[in-house]
Design an enzyme around this catalytic site. Structure first.
Site, PDB file in Angstrom:
ATOM      1  N   LYS A   1       0.834  -1.207   0.000  1.00 13.10           N
ATOM      2  CA  LYS A   1       0.000   0.000   0.000  1.00 13.10           C
ATOM      3  C   LYS A   1       0.870   1.259   0.000  1.00 13.10           C
ATOM      4  CE  LYS A   1      -3.065   0.840   3.534  1.00 13.10           C
ATOM      5  NZ  LYS A   1      -3.066   2.231   4.045  1.00 13.10           N
TER       6      LYS A   1
ATOM      7  N   GLY B   1      -4.946   8.302   5.209  1.00 16.74           N
ATOM      8  CA  GLY B   1      -4.029   9.231   5.886  1.00 16.74           C
ATOM      9  C   GLY B   1      -2.796   9.493   5.043  1.00 16.74           C
TER      10      GLY B   1
ATOM     11  N   GLN C   1       4.693   9.229   7.383  1.00 18.04           N
ATOM     12  CA  GLN C   1       3.810  10.194   6.727  1.00 18.04           C
ATOM     13  C   GLN C   1       4.295  11.616   6.985  1.00 18.04           C
ATOM     14  OE1 GLN C   1      -0.197   9.178   7.912  1.00 18.04           O
ATOM     15  NE2 GLN C   1      -0.172   7.303   6.714  1.00 18.04           N
TER      16      GLN C   1
ATOM     17  N   ASP D   1       1.720  -1.201  11.819  1.00 10.77           N
ATOM     18  CA  ASP D   1       0.407  -1.641  11.313  1.00 10.77           C
ATOM     19  C   ASP D   1       0.101  -3.094  11.678  1.00 10.77           C
ATOM     20  OD1 ASP D   1      -0.027   0.861  10.286  1.00 10.77           O
ATOM     21  OD2 ASP D   1       0.625   0.364   8.263  1.00 10.77           O
TER      22      ASP D   1
HETATM   23  C1  S3P Z   1       2.323   4.857   6.219  1.00 16.62           C
HETATM   24  C2  S3P Z   1       2.919   5.161   7.406  1.00 16.62           C
HETATM   25  C3  S3P Z   1       2.426   4.721   8.713  1.00 16.62           C
HETATM   26  C4  S3P Z   1       1.436   3.579   8.566  1.00 16.62           C
HETATM   27  C5  S3P Z   1       0.429   3.815   7.470  1.00 16.62           C
HETATM   28  C6  S3P Z   1       1.134   3.999   6.144  1.00 16.62           C
HETATM   29  C7  S3P Z   1       2.897   5.392   4.969  1.00 16.62           C
HETATM   30  O1  S3P Z   1       1.782   5.786   9.349  1.00 16.62           O
HETATM   31  O2  S3P Z   1       0.769   3.354   9.789  1.00 16.62           O
HETATM   32  O3  S3P Z   1      -0.447   2.717   7.369  1.00 16.62           O
HETATM   33  O4  S3P Z   1       2.582   4.892   3.879  1.00 16.62           O
HETATM   34  O5  S3P Z   1       3.717   6.316   5.047  1.00 16.62           O
HETATM   35  P1  S3P Z   1       2.609   6.863  10.207  1.00 16.62           P
HETATM   36  O6  S3P Z   1       3.616   7.432   9.318  1.00 16.62           O
HETATM   37  O7  S3P Z   1       1.630   7.909  10.641  1.00 16.62           O
HETATM   38  O8  S3P Z   1       3.182   6.103  11.362  1.00 16.62           O
END
Ligand code: S3P
Length: 442
Positions: free
Chosen positions: A22, A94, A169, A322
């Site tokens: 993903k 997110g 993120q 996750d």
């Molecule tokens: C992700 C980062 C993670 C993860 C999310 C996907 C990404 O979140 O939990 O499912 O693709 O950068 P955080 O960066 O907020 O920890």
């Protein structure tokens, strides 16, 4: 939609290819859109979250064709995006909202990012604050520093941002804004979060450096103004280790099970689940390993065996963030008590995952305890017969899939019933079909 799961007396057998990663699918589309020319992506995850990313770029003039796991992106270059005529809806994703905030902050036009009810409750200050330090103009229209985000594109300057959380993120949002900023942008994180952004930007010709500081924190930097080059060869997204994890865990619920998971992403910043499973006593072998455009991948072979409880915290957390709901489920069949700590981030995911896990486990008669930054789960030491119950998914795909795995302990006449299981579409549209493929009469 209610889904019933039962597996008592059966085994997991055979081999499986899970859908594409993903995080990488999002980034493959985003970065290809910002490169000049066509990029072909295979193994793309056609889950709702990644489709939201495609839809957002289409609204800014990027031509993207998508057919199941194949995507063709006609990139417009770093400064080629067009002003969108409507709001940019990110659905439940997110990653889409936070990474897009970074990209949009440095454009010459204004835009507005919105999401579904759950996404509009998730914290956005964590990206807006550093972006504002870079000169971004962002209005968080939600009451508590939440979306909708109204972004007026502006001239950005590079900063060194010390992030209080290890979040890919946040890191990615700031680095992407950094591409549009004057000078150097650095993010210092408490420990390394998933580094797909750095790796894919690197494969597209952007110089991005990572160094570990004396105090153990990690600094990632890039210079603004670097153009992205479209990938010359088709990019093959590896299988998502976070999706594979549900099947890895399943092997330990049904004695006699063996499973080969094919072409799974093995980026070390995502492999915490393998580290923990090995510490729990699992036998795992990696086969056919290779690296494509900076991302390791390979097959994972697992055999049933008894598991013992372990403590899970510290630098491991970002490497398996996750998978923590699933590890809470695995803990129930391990010998001894499992302690998950340093995991307060779980409270701000698609649901409050600490609360969701503990409440659901308690509802099943397992006396899990919620702590400030994690949970404590008692183990059973051996496979037990579980009375299935109706379990809410909290509209969170990872809660729904984790409790489906626990349903393997249930008998057909008393299955686990997962409410609102359609939320699984977010990351794994064929999850139940794949489950049927490997669940054997034994
Ligand atoms: C992700 C980062 C993670 C993860 C999310 C996907 C990404 O979140 O939990 O499912 O693709 O950068 P955080 O960066 O907020 O920890």
């Amino acid at each position: 939609m209610m889904k019933s799961i039962a597996g008592a007396g059966k085994v997991i057998k055979g081999s499986l290819t899970v859908p594409g990663d993903k995080s990488i699918s999002h980034r493959a589309v985003m970065f290809s859109a910002l490169a000049k020319g066509e990029t072909k992506v295979k193994g793309f995850l056609p889950g709702e979250d990644c489709l939201s990313t495609i839809s957002v770029f289409r609204k800014m003039g990027v031509s993207i064709e998508q057919e199941q796991d194949s995507v063709w992106i006609q990139g417009l270059g770093l400064h080629g995006l067009k002003a969108p005529e409507e709001v940019l809806y990110c659905g439940n994703s997110g990653t889409t909202m936070r990474l897009m905030a970074g990209i949009l902050a440095g454009q010459s036009f204004s835009s507005c990012l919105t999401g579904d009810e759950s996404l509009e409750k998730r914290p956005m200050k964590r990206v807006c604050l550093p972006l504002e330090k870079m000169g971004a103009k962002i209005k968080m229209q939600g009451e508590k520093g939440t979306a909708p985000l109204e972004i007026s594109g502006s001239l950005l300057k590079g900063i060194c941002y010390e992030s209080p959380v290890a979040s890919a993120q946040v890191k990615s949002s700031v680095l992407l804004a950094g591409l549009y900023a004057k000078g150097k942008t650095s993010v210092i994180e408490p420990s390394l979060s998933r580094d797909h952004t750095e790796r894919l930007l690197g494969a597209m010709g952007v110089e991005c450096s990572t160094k570990t500081l004396e105090d153990g924190r990690v600094e990632i930097s890039l210079e603004g103004g670097q153009e992205l080059k479209a990938l010359s060869e088709e990019y093959l997204v590896p299988g998502d280790i976070s999706s594979a994890a549900y099947f890895m865990a399943s092997v330990f619920f049904l004695p006699g099970s063996t499973l080969r998971l094919k072409n799974i992403g093995l980026n070390p910043s995502r492999c915490g689940i393998l580290t923990v499973l090995e510490k729990m006593g699992a036998k795992i072998s990696l086969e056919n390993c290779s690296t494509v455009y900076g991302e390791e991948r390979g097959d994972i072979y697992l055999e049933y065996g008894p598991l013992k409880a372990v403590d899970i915290g510290g630098d491991l957390i970002p490497r398996l963030i996750d998978e923590l709901p699933l590890l809470a489920i695995l803990a129930t069949i391990a010998e001894g008590e499992t302690r998950i700590y340093d995991a307060a981030e779980l409270k701000v995911k698609e649901s409050n995952r600490i609360k969701a896990c503990v409440e659901n486990l308690q509802c099943l008669g397992i006396s899990a305890v919620e702590t400030e930054d994690g949970m404590i789960i008692p183990g059973k030491g051996s496979v037990f017969s579980l009375e299935g119950k109706t379990i809410p998914s909290f509209l969170d795909h990872r809660i729904a899939m984790s409790f489906s795995v626990l349903g393997l302990l249930c008998k057909a006449e008393n299955p686990m019933q997962i409410e609102d299981s359609e939320c699984i579409q977010i990351s794994y549209p064929n999850f139940f079909k794949d489950f049927e493929k490997v669940l054997d009469e034994g």
